[in-house]
Design a protein around this motif. Structure first.
Motif, short mmCIF file in Angstrom:
data_model
loop_
_atom_site.label_atom_id
_atom_site.label_comp_id
_atom_site.label_asym_id
_atom_site.label_seq_id
_atom_site.Cartn_x
_atom_site.Cartn_y
_atom_site.Cartn_z
N SER A 170 69.51 -68.37 -41.97
CA SER A 170 68.47 -68.38 -41.33
C SER A 170 67.87 -70.05 -41.41
CB SER A 170 67.36 -67.49 -41.74
OG SER A 170 66.00 -67.88 -41.03
N LEU A 171 67.41 -70.52 -40.20
CA LEU A 171 66.54 -71.87 -40.35
C LEU A 171 65.23 -71.26 -39.73
CD1 LEU A 171 66.52 -74.80 -40.38
CD2 LEU A 171 67.03 -75.10 -38.20
N GLN A 172 64.22 -71.79 -40.54
CA GLN A 172 62.72 -71.39 -40.13
C GLN A 172 61.67 -72.38 -40.43
OE1 GLN A 172 62.12 -67.97 -42.73
NE2 GLN A 172 60.75 -68.92 -43.99
N ASP A 173 60.68 -72.33 -39.84
CA ASP A 173 59.62 -73.50 -40.48
C ASP A 173 58.86 -73.00 -41.69
OD1 ASP A 173 57.93 -71.48 -39.61
OD2 ASP A 173 57.43 -72.53 -37.56
N ALA A 174 58.04 -73.81 -42.08
CA ALA A 174 57.37 -73.58 -43.32
C ALA A 174 56.58 -72.19 -43.20
CB ALA A 174 56.48 -74.62 -43.67
N ALA A 175 55.85 -72.15 -41.98
CA ALA A 175 55.10 -70.73 -41.85
C ALA A 175 55.82 -69.42 -41.67
CB ALA A 175 54.29 -70.85 -40.46
N GLY A 176 57.23 -69.67 -41.77
CA GLY A 176 58.46 -68.41 -41.72
C GLY A 176 58.80 -68.04 -40.33
N THR A 177 58.49 -68.81 -39.19
CA THR A 177 58.88 -68.51 -38.01
C THR A 177 60.26 -69.00 -37.83
OG1 THR A 177 56.59 -69.22 -37.11
CG2 THR A 177 58.51 -69.27 -35.37
N PRO A 178 61.31 -67.95 -37.40
CA PRO A 178 62.75 -68.28 -37.31
C PRO A 178 62.86 -69.26 -36.18
CG PRO A 178 62.05 -66.04 -36.69
CD PRO A 178 60.71 -66.55 -36.92
N LEU A 179 63.65 -70.19 -36.54
CA LEU A 179 64.14 -71.20 -35.50
C LEU A 179 65.69 -71.09 -34.89
CD1 LEU A 179 62.40 -74.17 -36.89
CD2 LEU A 179 61.53 -72.71 -35.57
N ALA A 180 66.50 -70.47 -35.72
CA ALA A 180 67.92 -70.16 -35.49
C ALA A 180 68.31 -69.13 -36.84
CB ALA A 180 68.72 -71.38 -35.52
N GLY A 181 69.29 -68.66 -36.18
CA GLY A 181 70.06 -67.68 -37.18
C GLY A 181 69.32 -66.25 -37.23
N THR A 182 69.61 -65.53 -38.37
CA THR A 182 69.11 -64.13 -38.56
C THR A 182 67.87 -64.41 -39.47
OG1 THR A 182 71.56 -63.67 -38.48
CG2 THR A 182 70.00 -62.00 -39.47
N ARG A 183 66.98 -63.43 -39.15
CA ARG A 183 65.92 -63.43 -40.11
C ARG A 183 66.17 -62.81 -41.48
NH1 ARG A 183 60.21 -63.22 -39.82
NH2 ARG A 183 60.26 -63.52 -37.40
N LEU A 184 65.60 -63.47 -42.58
CA LEU A 184 66.15 -62.98 -43.90
C LEU A 184 64.76 -62.63 -44.64
CD1 LEU A 184 68.98 -65.44 -44.76
CD2 LEU A 184 69.13 -63.13 -43.98
N PRO A 185 64.84 -61.65 -45.38
CA PRO A 185 63.59 -61.46 -46.52
C PRO A 185 63.59 -62.57 -47.47
CG PRO A 185 65.39 -59.86 -46.78
CD PRO A 185 65.73 -60.69 -45.56
N LEU A 186 62.54 -63.36 -47.34
CA LEU A 186 62.67 -64.56 -48.19
C LEU A 186 61.35 -64.22 -48.99
CD1 LEU A 186 63.72 -67.40 -46.11
CD2 LEU A 186 65.25 -65.94 -47.73
N ASP A 187 61.36 -64.82 -50.43
CA ASP A 187 59.97 -64.92 -51.26
C ASP A 187 59.29 -65.95 -50.31
OD1 ASP A 187 58.48 -66.07 -53.26
OD2 ASP A 187 59.69 -64.66 -54.51
N GLU A 188 58.09 -65.53 -50.08
CA GLU A 188 57.04 -66.40 -49.35
C GLU A 188 56.52 -67.38 -50.32
OE1 GLU A 188 53.84 -63.73 -47.69
OE2 GLU A 188 55.40 -62.81 -46.38
N ALA A 189 56.47 -67.20 -51.36
CA ALA A 189 55.86 -68.21 -52.50
C ALA A 189 56.86 -69.38 -52.52
CB ALA A 189 55.49 -67.56 -53.88
N LEU A 190 58.15 -69.05 -52.45
CA LEU A 190 59.16 -70.05 -52.63
C LEU A 190 59.11 -70.82 -51.48
CD1 LEU A 190 62.22 -68.78 -54.63
CD2 LEU A 190 60.86 -70.71 -55.30
#
Length: 509
Positions: free
Chosen positions: A65-85
């Motif tokens: 998954s490639l996303q911006d710092a706000a968590g908006t996905p830009l490419a790939g598959t959305r993954l459950p990630l640690d928001e703090a990290l």
């Protein structure tokens, strides 16, 4: 929580890379297949971040998954990630992170970007061995390069677009005769561009797909010492307002280098007559399409108004337009400029040139119709008002010129002069040799408001026959008739002077 997490803190936690993306050197002579595949994405035919993310997923046997710092996905598959990290990565506090748990191994890498940070996340079931780690590291580097290049390209595109919009705004000011504002805007960006009082207008034509390149070449060829604008009305046209004498030769040279490219130019006009010059350039362009050198300059033929008594013509024009004199200066100028363009071109084209909606053009013209007490559906009315408007633009002060003048003849008197009569007979006489009686068809077509169907019913022929007759008259008269504009209106005036058509009734003339 049943999972182990590791974060590499800041620059110190990642070897060899100040921004946190580890550079993994490739041993001399070692060119793994995956590296060649990855580098192929940097070729001009590639450079698609989404494809690179998909490639990484397939190569690393992972979800990416490639996303911006706000968590908006830009490419790939959305993954459950640690928001703090993710937040720490986005803020730059850490450069990369890794953890494992719930049967997955996850790597997060911060990707620098000129305006916004990105986070690359890779999740797989197998641990990250050296091969997988190298693939992720190098892929992050390639994505960063591409994002930076895209941002630079986007910024350049925005700058070019803003500059083009500014040039168009200057042209639109010239089209409505606001030369003071046009000069003021131009002076801040292109000092000296509009210092001259006169200029020629050119229209360069190519296939629409080639226009952007053609516009860039026009700028280079003229050394940005001319106003170069992509025509907002015609997709294949580039408009050039050139104050310098050398511009004509420069554009001819450009057209000569490119097949299927044509050039039409106006005679030199004052900047206030830019709209008139543009109409001349369009007329010349129609001639250029049939010439071997693909260029033409508007021929200064004998126009009927030049055969009329100047004082009488000015007095008549002032009377015709007098109902508009009570308007505020800005409103009056806006209505007159819009009507001039609206009589030369379609409402849609005039709207695009002026940068307003076609409904605005129609509303302004309807207001002029109401104030003058005329109907622009009548081609003879259009021709006569066109004559008045173009007489008015030649005056230093069109409102005051006729205020105290001695009574002058009306339209009938202006058209009755021997010079005008001789001109009309010569022009229309060119059609006499056609056994199809093209002159009669043309007259009926004008009387029907340029409507072939209505003219056909009057003549008892097919509408296509009317169109063919009108079209065949164009090369004989050396004027465009099927498109509204100066050429058509001169032919209408010739018919009026010859007595073939009934003269329209105007309140002032």
């Amino acid at each position: 929580m049943g999972r182990e997490r590791r974060a590499d803190e800041g620059k110190a936690g990642v070897a060899g890379r100040g921004d946190g993306i580890r550079r993994t050197p490739v041993t001399a002579g070692e060119h793994p297949a995956w590296a060649r595949e990855l580098l192929a994405h940097l070729r001009p035919g590639g450079r698609d971040v989404g494809r690179i993310v998909d490639w990484l997923a397939a190569t690393a046997h992972a979800e990416v998954s490639l996303q911006d710092a706000a968590g908006t996905p830009l490419a790939g598959t959305r993954l459950p990630l640690d928001e703090a990290l993710v937040a720490d990565l986005g803020s730059g506090r850490i450069a990369s992170a890794a953890w494992e748990g719930e049967g997955r191994h996850v790597r997060l890498v911060r990707i620098g970007h000129p305006s916004r940070t990105r986070v690359l996340a890779v999740s797989r079931e197998a641990p990250f061995d050296r091969h997988a780690s190298d693939v992720v590291t190098h892929t992050a580097q390639v994505i960063e390069l591409l994002l930076t290049a895209h941002e630079t390209d986007a910024a350049g595109h925005r700058l070019r677009r803003a500059t083009a919009d500014l040039r168009l705004a200057i042209l639109q000011l010239l089209m409505v005769e606001d030369t003071v504002a046009a000069r003021r805007v131009a002076a801040g960006f292109w000092p000296g561009l509009l210092d001259a009082d006169t200029a020629c207008v050119y229209v360069v034509e190519s296939a629409p797909a080639l226009r952007d390149r053609l516009a860039a070449e026009c700028l280079d060829t003229t050394r940005e010492e001319a106003l170069v604008v992509r025509c907002p009305a015609m997709d294949g046209h580039v408009i050039v307002v050139g104050p310098r004498e050398a511009t004509a030769g420069e554009l001819r040279s450009l057209v000569g280098r490119h097949p299927d490219t044509f050039l039409g130019g106006s005679v030199r006009q004052s900047l206030a007559r830019t709209a008139t010059a543009y109409g001349q350039a369009v007329s010349a362009l129609a001639v250029a399409r049939f010439r071997a050198d693909k260029t033409a300059v508007y021929a200064e033929r004998t126009h009927p108004e030049r055969l009329m008594d100047p004082a009488a013509l000015r007095g008549w024009a002032a009377r015709v337009l007098r109902p508009l004199d009570a308007l505020p200066h800005h409103t009056r100028a806006e209505l007159l400029a819009t009507t001039r363009l609206g009589l030369e071109f379609t409402a849609v084209s005039a709207a695009k040139v002026l940068g307003v909606s076609r409904n605005t053009v129609r509303a302004r013209m309807e207001r002029v119709e109401a104030m003058l007490g005329v109907d622009f559906d009548d081609v003879t009315v259009r021709a006569v008002v066109h004559l008045a408007l173009h007489t008015q633009i030649n005056l230093l002060d069109g409102q005051a010129d006729g205020a105290g003048a001695a009574p002058s003849p009306g339209l009938a008197g202006l058209l009755a002069g021997p010079a005008v009569g001789g001109w009309a007979r010569e022009l229309l006489g060119r059609l006499e040799g056609d056994a199809r009686n093209v002159r009669r068809t043309l007259c009926a077509w004008i009387a029907a408001g340029g409507n072939a169907e209505r003219a056909a019913r009057r003549l008892g022929v097919h509408a296509q026959t009317v169109r063919e007759h009108v079209r065949s008259a164009e090369p004989v008269l050396e004027r465009q008739l099927l498109a509204a504009g100066t050429d058509l209106y001169e032919v209408v005036l010739a018919h009026l002077a010859a007595g073939d058509l009934e003269q329209p009734v105007l309140a002032g003339g």
